[in-house]
Design an enzyme around this catalytic site. Sequence first.
Site, PDB file in Angstrom:
ATOM      1  N   CYS A   1       6.053  10.546 -24.257  1.00 50.61           N
ATOM      2  CA  CYS A   1       5.145  11.423 -23.505  1.00 50.61           C
ATOM      3  C   CYS A   1       5.304  11.224 -21.995  1.00 50.61           C
ATOM      4  O   CYS A   1       5.151  12.155 -21.230  1.00 50.61           O
ATOM      5  CB  CYS A   1       3.718  11.173 -23.934  1.00 50.61           C
TER       6      CYS A   1
ATOM      7  N   SER B   1       0.215  16.183 -29.093  1.00 53.81           N
ATOM      8  CA  SER B   1       0.563  17.284 -28.195  1.00 53.81           C
ATOM      9  C   SER B   1      -0.695  17.866 -27.536  1.00 53.81           C
ATOM     10  O   SER B   1      -1.796  17.802 -28.092  1.00 53.81           O
ATOM     11  CB  SER B   1       1.288  18.374 -28.984  1.00 53.81           C
ATOM     12  N   THR B   2      -0.497  18.472 -26.391  1.00 54.64           N
ATOM     13  CA  THR B   2      -1.608  19.103 -25.674  1.00 54.64           C
ATOM     14  C   THR B   2      -2.208  20.228 -26.512  1.00 54.64           C
ATOM     15  O   THR B   2      -3.432  20.395 -26.553  1.00 54.64           O
ATOM     16  CB  THR B   2      -1.110  19.610 -24.306  1.00 54.64           C
TER      17      THR B   2
ATOM     18  N   GLY C   1      -4.381  18.736 -29.113  1.00 52.63           N
ATOM     19  CA  GLY C   1      -5.521  18.151 -28.400  1.00 52.63           C
ATOM     20  C   GLY C   1      -6.575  19.193 -28.083  1.00 52.63           C
ATOM     21  O   GLY C   1      -7.780  18.959 -28.244  1.00 52.63           O
TER      22      GLY C   1
ATOM     23  N   LYS D   1      -5.098   8.004 -38.801  1.00 53.27           N
ATOM     24  CA  LYS D   1      -4.005   8.705 -39.495  1.00 53.27           C
ATOM     25  C   LYS D   1      -2.717   8.671 -38.676  1.00 53.27           C
ATOM     26  O   LYS D   1      -2.707   9.100 -37.521  1.00 53.27           O
ATOM     27  CB  LYS D   1      -4.376  10.173 -39.730  1.00 53.27           C
TER      28      LYS D   1
ATOM     29  N   GLU E   1      -4.747  11.399 -25.255  1.00 56.66           N
ATOM     30  CA  GLU E   1      -3.461  11.064 -24.620  1.00 56.66           C
ATOM     31  C   GLU E   1      -2.497  12.156 -25.048  1.00 56.66           C
ATOM     32  O   GLU E   1      -2.084  12.194 -26.204  1.00 56.66           O
ATOM     33  CB  GLU E   1      -2.946   9.705 -25.118  1.00 56.66           C
TER      34      GLU E   1
ATOM     35  N   GLU F   1       7.288  20.597 -21.806  1.00 53.57           N
ATOM     36  CA  GLU F   1       7.671  19.292 -22.348  1.00 53.57           C
ATOM     37  C   GLU F   1       8.688  19.504 -23.462  1.00 53.57           C
ATOM     38  O   GLU F   1       8.384  20.132 -24.479  1.00 53.57           O
ATOM     39  CB  GLU F   1       6.434  18.579 -22.901  1.00 53.57           C
TER      40      GLU F   1
END
Length: 503
Positions: A316, A261-262, A265, A208, A282, A413
């Site tokens: 990133c 994004s973390t 994730g 996706k 990642e 970030e």
Amino acid sequence: MSTLTEKKSARPTKRSQGRPLPELIFGDLWEFDPAPETADPKLKPRYELFIGGKFVAPASGKYFDSTNPANETKIAEFALGGAADVDAAYAAAQKAQPAWAKLPGKERAKYLYRIARLLQDRAREFAVAETMDNGKPIKETRDFDVPMAAAHFFYHAGWADKLEYVAPGRRVAPLGIVGQVIPWNFPLLMMAWKLAPALAVGNCAVIKPATNTPLSALKLAEIIQDAGLPPGVVNILTGPGSTGGAIMAHPLAAKIAFTGSTDVGKVIMRSVAGTEKRMTMELGGKAANIVFDDAPLDQAVEGIVNGIFFNQGQVCCAGSRLLVHEPVADAVVAKLKNRLRVLRVGDPLDKNTDVGAIVSRDQLETVQGYLDAGVKEGATMWQPPCRLPKKGFYLPPTIFTGVTQSHRIAREEIFGPVLSIITFRTVDEAIEKANNTAYGLSAGVWTDKGSRILKMSTELKAGVVWANTFNKFDPTSPFGGYKESGFGREGGRQGLLDYCRLV
Ligand code: NAP
Ligand code: MG
């Protein structure tokens, strides 16, 4: 070729003689003729899901728009895929996978080579389409995103019949079906990073793209169809985050691969905890780009600019924290400001544009929120004078000086064209400050000393450490993070290994 035309008002003319001249500002002095790219992106009004080798309508019957962030106009509409479509995609992949895995590697390679060549054939069209969907400058899509995507298919095609060398002494088998979700910052390139290694080993994929940038994924589906890839080997679903969640949590997924994004994730990791799924993540980054006093400063300034303003800083591994050695800090900041005064911000389809549009209004507002936070917390903001287009989501390149490590702009970030500048006095202080982050994706070191490069690359907790360069990528080179930047690698032998079962 564009021509440089000089703005008459900025030059001493007869009329201005005897009167004080306005301050000369580079950005105001030179103006380029607009040079918009004219290649036809060959857009369709509507894009369906790509399941089992066919373009099919979503079970929901619903569609969403993708807009061009450079002018806020609708590009096309895309199918709103949901859980039922995810099931259909996995069913198609399950049907295709045994035969795909049994195919000799050199036969699988032929399909990957074909996809790479078809991408090259349609490179210009893809570059324009990607720029329209994402807002990144055409010179980046033309010279980076599209050729690098083709390079990933070429590179992994080369591996397909040499898999015994991925893990010498072991037999390599595919994992089965892999579920993959990618972000909006490098839409086509992330498709290539995810699909090429998976397919080379004999896996099938359900993938996706991000809601902001679905276009190049569906254009790649056209290429996949034209390449004659067996139906069901690659299935592409557009839709919201929940559709991504359904792809990640699906019982038929042997492995999931996520770039984003973390925060998301972590949600995904929680959702598959306790299952046997393999996982690679990642995630975000807050890279330190470290400039020592013995560095070639002009080169370093180019590296700083490329490090944080490439793709509007929506990268990133962006060098979003500049750590600069105190003896050269003032000189570097002065050179940087001069350089930023001549960056062209504006229409991403213009071949002269250096900084294009931010991907969406939401992202622009998030970044503006960080500018407010930086000022509020006491850092000093500077932006070059520039004229921004009236429509679209634009932000001038921005730098902050007087930044401390506790400032939010130094810790979080931002994912935008914003650089936080911090100074240091000793090598140990540089290492300590660089590693003082929850992330660990990349870092840059600018110095004349080889020994210092070795020391820094050993001590910096970052997956990639660039020396006297920044944001350099190659399919042979593994990429991935430490700490909250994720785990697993993409690219090179190590990246391929993450798609293999060793028997
Ligand atoms: P994001 O919000 O995490 O979205 C990434 C993808 O995940 C999108 O396709 C998104 O779909 C989908 N998604 C959202 N919620 C989900 C859920 N609950 N379950 C499964 N999928 C879900 O990130 P982004 O804003 O697109 O991208 C920016 C982030 O990506 C940055 O933090 C950046 O550092 C990171 N990034 C990392 C790398 C790397 O290699 N480490 C590379 C590029 C970007 P929707 O678009 O529909 O929301
Ligand atoms: Mg878009």
